[in-house]
Motif scaffolding. Structure first.
Motif, PDB file in Angstrom:
ATOM      1  N   LEU A 140       0.812  -1.220   0.000  1.00  0.00           N
ATOM      2  CA  LEU A 140       0.000   0.000   0.000  1.00  0.00           C
ATOM      3  C   LEU A 140       0.846   1.270   0.000  1.00  0.00           C
ATOM      4  N   ILE A 141       2.112   1.170   0.390  1.00  0.00           N
ATOM      5  CA  ILE A 141       2.970   2.360   0.422  1.00  0.00           C
ATOM      6  C   ILE A 141       3.117   2.947  -0.981  1.00  0.00           C
ATOM      7  N   ARG A 199       1.168   6.637  -5.581  1.00  0.00           N
ATOM      8  CA  ARG A 199       0.594   6.762  -6.925  1.00  0.00           C
ATOM      9  C   ARG A 199      -0.716   7.558  -6.901  1.00  0.00           C
ATOM     10  N   ILE A 200      -1.494   7.397  -5.836  1.00  0.00           N
ATOM     11  CA  ILE A 200      -2.718   8.196  -5.705  1.00  0.00           C
ATOM     12  C   ILE A 200      -2.370   9.677  -5.593  1.00  0.00           C
ATOM     13  N   LEU A 201      -1.368   9.988  -4.777  1.00  0.00           N
ATOM     14  CA  LEU A 201      -0.946  11.384  -4.632  1.00  0.00           C
ATOM     15  C   LEU A 201      -0.486  11.957  -5.967  1.00  0.00           C
ATOM     16  N   LYS A 202       0.255  11.168  -6.722  1.00  0.00           N
ATOM     17  CA  LYS A 202       0.762  11.652  -8.010  1.00  0.00           C
ATOM     18  C   LYS A 202      -0.385  11.951  -8.971  1.00  0.00           C
ATOM     19  N   VAL A 242      -2.387  14.687   1.984  1.00  0.00           N
ATOM     20  CA  VAL A 242      -1.853  13.470   2.589  1.00  0.00           C
ATOM     21  C   VAL A 242      -2.767  12.297   2.267  1.00  0.00           C
ATOM     22  N   VAL A 243      -2.166  11.188   1.878  1.00  0.00           N
ATOM     23  CA  VAL A 243      -2.896   9.915   1.837  1.00  0.00           C
ATOM     24  C   VAL A 243      -2.413   9.122   3.033  1.00  0.00           C
TER      25      VAL A 243
END
Length: 315
Positions: A136-137, A142-145, A235-236
């Protein structure tokens, strides 16, 4: 029943000696009370009624070092089983005793912190459930990007006292390198470190943050959410509890699943099973949570492919 009889301890209540197992439940001082409620529901489903056929001693702490004091009297108090609701409690308990069974609740990377030999064959007096999900790290990054324009620098809030936080950061650095993102660690070990961490993030030029999975870091979730909003740093996080505290987003395994599941370990141990022989259960449920209010305050929108993955919207 013989195993259960060997594990119980005498207790005096209203002048009457009772023979029931004594369990010590150790958690963070400001832990979400729903976690304990879910665990106790699991106990009830296995037939355990607090004060009737099981006695529970509750202890809590804030700083990692405080947990060792909470475990110092296990033998003299005739505690039959320890339930450790975080990694700091688990490490402290395992150092205090190698004979009293210890059940972990949602502890990250128990092999990495040295309390068990493997997830399949613990080989020690420690067993229980884990939220270990290192994959998940990279997914959080990738979600933030996908939501932060021109993301080139990300910082991780971590606890240098936690042995597995360094490994989490190394994995973040590796994933970041593949995405062209520079990473930086922000070490937080006491409450007053939070503000200084944000100053360091800004000085580094971070455009977003993630957090290491850690008991103390989780206890600072309200301060972290407030600081991220103040500095406009998306932040995620690793758990929905951060979103409930006002944070932007979280991708993580469900603590409730692993807290409920830990009750089965308590039952089996009290019936005589050796914890060393009980494989540790990992998470099977993963949740993407998003705070609507926080999303609006950050002025962000989710790409359709991310929005479609959201399991839980928090107002």
């Amino acid at each position: 029943m013989l195993g259960l009889a060997l594990l119980v301890a005498p207790h005096v209540s209203d002048g009457i000696a009772q023979t029931v197992p004594v369990m010590r439940y150790v958690a963070a001082k400001n832990a979400n009370p729903e976690r304990l409620a879910i665990f106790k529901k699991g106990l009830a489903d296995f037939g355990y009624v607090e004060g009737k056929n099981i006695l529970i001693e509750y202890r809590d702490a804030v700083l990692d070092a405080e947990y060792h004091g909470l475990m110092a009297d296990l033998a003299s108090r005739k505690v039959n089983i320890v339930v450790a609701a975080n990694v700091a409690a688990t490490v402290a308990a395992s150092k205090a005793t190698n004979t009293i069974p210890i059940v972990m609740l949602a502890v990250n990377d128990p092999v990495g912190v040295g309390v068990v030999k493997s997830l399949e064959h613990p080989g020690t007096n420690v067993t229980g459930t884990t939220v270990y999900a290192p994959q998940l790290i990279g997914e959080r990054l990738r979600i933030l990007k996908s939501i932060v324009p021109n993301l080139d620098k990300v910082a991780m809030v971590l606890n240098g006292n936690n042995a597995n936080n360094a490994a989490q950061f190394e994995l973040l650095r590796s994933e970041g390198r593949a995405l062209g993102i520079e990473t930086h660690s922000l070490d937080i070990r006491k409450p007053e470190d939070v503000d200084a961490a944000f100053d360091k993030a800004v000085a580094f030029g971070a455009k977003a943050l993630v957090n290491g999975v850690d008991t103390f870091i989780n206890s600072r979730r309200f301060a972290l959410a407030a600081g991220a909003a103040k500095h406009k740093l998306p932040v995620v996080y690793s758990d929905v509890e951060y979103v409930l505290a006002g944070g932007l987003m979280a991708l993580g395994p469900g603590h409730y699943e692993t807290y409920y599941g830990a009750a089965r370990y308590v039952d089996r141990i009290l019936r005589g099973t050796n914890p060393a022989d009980l494989p540790i259960a990992g998470p099977t449920q993963f949740t993407l949570s998003v705070g609507r209010t926080a999303l609006a305050k950050f002025g962000l929108s989710l790409p359709p492919e991310i929005s479609a993955r959201v399991n839980e919207w928090v107002d």
